[in-house]
Design an enzyme around this catalytic site. Structure first.
Site, PDB file in Angstrom:
ATOM      1  N   THR A  85       0.852  -1.186   0.000  1.00 51.53           N
ATOM      2  CA  THR A  85       0.000   0.000   0.000  1.00 51.53           C
ATOM      3  C   THR A  85       0.886   1.234   0.000  1.00 51.53           C
ATOM      4  O   THR A  85       1.983   1.225   0.547  1.00 51.53           O
ATOM      5  CB  THR A  85      -1.009  -0.022   1.170  1.00 51.53           C
ATOM      6  OG1 THR A  85      -2.031   0.921   0.931  1.00 51.53           O
ATOM      7  CG2 THR A  85      -0.345   0.264   2.513  1.00 51.53           C
ATOM      8  N   CYS A 125      -3.465   8.187   7.070  1.00 47.93           N
ATOM      9  CA  CYS A 125      -4.029   6.825   7.050  1.00 47.93           C
ATOM     10  C   CYS A 125      -3.068   5.853   7.752  1.00 47.93           C
ATOM     11  O   CYS A 125      -1.874   6.133   7.865  1.00 47.93           O
ATOM     12  CB  CYS A 125      -4.228   6.335   5.622  1.00 47.93           C
ATOM     13  SG  CYS A 125      -5.440   7.268   4.682  1.00 47.93           S
ATOM     14  N   HIS A 135      -5.870  -0.634   4.632  1.00 50.24           N
ATOM     15  CA  HIS A 135      -5.441   0.778   4.561  1.00 50.24           C
ATOM     16  C   HIS A 135      -6.609   1.635   5.084  1.00 50.24           C
ATOM     17  O   HIS A 135      -7.573   1.902   4.368  1.00 50.24           O
ATOM     18  CB  HIS A 135      -5.109   1.106   3.104  1.00 50.24           C
ATOM     19  CG  HIS A 135      -4.602   2.492   2.850  1.00 50.24           C
ATOM     20  ND1 HIS A 135      -3.596   2.742   1.935  1.00 50.24           N
ATOM     21  CD2 HIS A 135      -4.944   3.700   3.348  1.00 50.24           C
ATOM     22  CE1 HIS A 135      -3.355   4.053   1.894  1.00 50.24           C
ATOM     23  NE2 HIS A 135      -4.174   4.657   2.741  1.00 50.24           N
TER      24      HIS A 135
END
Lengths: 154, 158
Positions: free
Chosen positions: B22, B28, B45
Site C-alpha cells: 500500500t 491513514c 489501509h
C-alpha cells in the site's frame, strides 16, 4: 520553585493527558474549543511533591469514566466490580500525574506523588478558587483538569 | 505476485509468493496482521477512525473506517486459514496531519482508534511506526511476514 506560567502548565497538562489517555485508555484528547458544562461522574485527586509541589484534580463525566474503564479492562461496564473501576481510574491519575511532571520538566525526572484518591465532593478542596482549570475534549465529551502549583516551603 | 491495496481496501493472502503493498500513507494507517504458523497475511489501509461520520460510505467501503474495516480483515484472514490466537499486528502510518480547523490530529486519532479495537478484541500491537509527518509506503511479504516501510529515498524494516 521556578516560575511556571499558566500557559506552560496547560501545555504540559495537555501533552500528558493526551499521552496518558491515548496509551492507557485508547481515547484521543484535544484542548476544548470552548468550556462546556457537564455533570460530573467522577472526581479524582492527587498531590505531588517532587520536582514541584502541587495538586491535580480530574473531573470526568460518566460517559468518559465508563469509556476509560471499559477500554482499560477490555470489558463491559456491567461485568466490572466497583474495586476494578476505582483501581483503574486511580492508576490512570497516578500515571497522569507523573507524566504531567515529566512534561513540565521536559525530561525524565524522578517524581514523588501521593496516593491518588476518589473525592465525593468539590467541597473537600476548600481553596478550589486557587486552582487553574483547563477544559479538554475526549472525542466529543468534555472534561476538566484543575491544577494548583505551590511554593516550596522554606 | 504484488497485491496493491488502495485507500479503504484490504487484502488477505496465504500464497507465499505474494506481497501486499500500500502506498502513500499520510494520516491513514496500514494495519498489517500475520499468522506466522499458517502464513496468512492481511493488510488494510484505514483512512478514518469511526464510521459514524458516514454510515453510507461505511456500507460501500467498510475498510475506510477502523471500526468497520478491522472486523472484515480478521474475518477474511480466518477464512484463509489463520488462527486468531496466532495473529500478530504491526502498524504503519498515522502521520500528524491536522483537520481543517487545525483542531484534532487525524493520524493520531486513527492510530488510537485502531489500537482500541485491537485491544478490545484480544490483538496486541507488537510494533509500530506511526506519527511524525512523513508519507509511508508499506510492503508486506506473505512468506515470512517481513514488512518494509519506505518513503522518498529511505527504507526500513518494521
Amino acid at each position: 520553585m521556578r516560575e511556571v506560567t499558566k500557559e506552560q502548565a496547560k501545555a504540559a497538562l495537555l501533552r500528558a493527558t493526551q499521552n496518558t489517555l491515548g496509551e492507557m485508555a485508547f481515547i484521543d484528547v484535544i484542548e476544548a474549543e470552548e468550556q462546556r458544562d457537564f455533570e460530573t461522574g467522577q472526581l479524582l485527586f492527587i498531590e505531588f511533591y517532587k520536582p514541584v509541589r502541587g495538586r491535580l484534580l480530574l473531573a470526568l463525566p460518566l460517559e468518559i469514566k465508563r469509556e476509560i474503564v471499559e477500554n482499560i479492562h477490555a470489558a463491559d461496564w456491567d461485568e466490572l466490580s466497583v474495586n476494578e473501576i476505582d483501581d483503574c481510574l486511580l492508576e490512570l491519575l497516578n500515571v497522569l500525574g507523573g507524566n504531567f511532571l515529566r512534561e513540565l520538566e521536559q525530561k525524565d525526572v524522578k517524581v514523588h506523588l501521593s496516593f491518588p484518591t476518589v473525592l465525593f465532593s468539590l467541597e473537600e478542596i476548600p481553596d478550589l478558587d486557587s486552582f487553574w482549570k483547563f477544559s479538554f475534549d475526549a472525542e466529543g465529551n468534555p472534561f476538566t483538569t484543575s491544577l494548583a502549583l505551590h511554593e516550596e516551603e522554606a | 505476485m504484488r497485491l496493491d491495496i488502495g485507500i479503504g481496501e484490504w487484502k488477505v493472502s496465504n500464497k507465499a509468493d505474494d506481497e501486499l503493498k500500500t502506498y502513500a500513507l499520510g494520516s491513514c494507517v496500514a494495519v498489517c496482521a500475520y499468522d506466522p504458523s499458517n502464513h496468512v497475511a492481511g493488510l488494510i489501509h484505514i483512512a478514518l477512525p469511526d464510521s459514524k461520520v458516514n454510515s453510507e460510505k461505511a456500507k460501500k467501503l467498510p475498510g475506510y473506517f477502523a471500526d468497520t474495516g478491522l472486523p472484515k480483515l480478521f474475518e477474511d484472514m480466518v477464512k484463509k486459514g489463520a488462527d486468531k490466537k496466532n495473529i500478530k499486528v504491526k502498524l504503519a502510518g498515522g502521520s500528524s496531519i491536522m483537520d481543517q480547523n487545525r483542531h484534532f490530529d487525524i493520524g493520531r486519532r486513527n492510530t488510537i482508534a485502531i489500537k482500541r479495537y485491537l485491544w478490545k478484541n484480544g490483538f496486541g500491537v507488537i510494533k509500530e511506526d506511526t506519527g511524525g509527518n512523513s508519507s509511508r509506503t508499506v510492503g508486506f511479504k506473505v512468506a515470512d511476514g517481513a514488512i518494509v516501510v519506505s518513503n522518498a529515498g529511505s527504507k526500513w524494516q518494521l
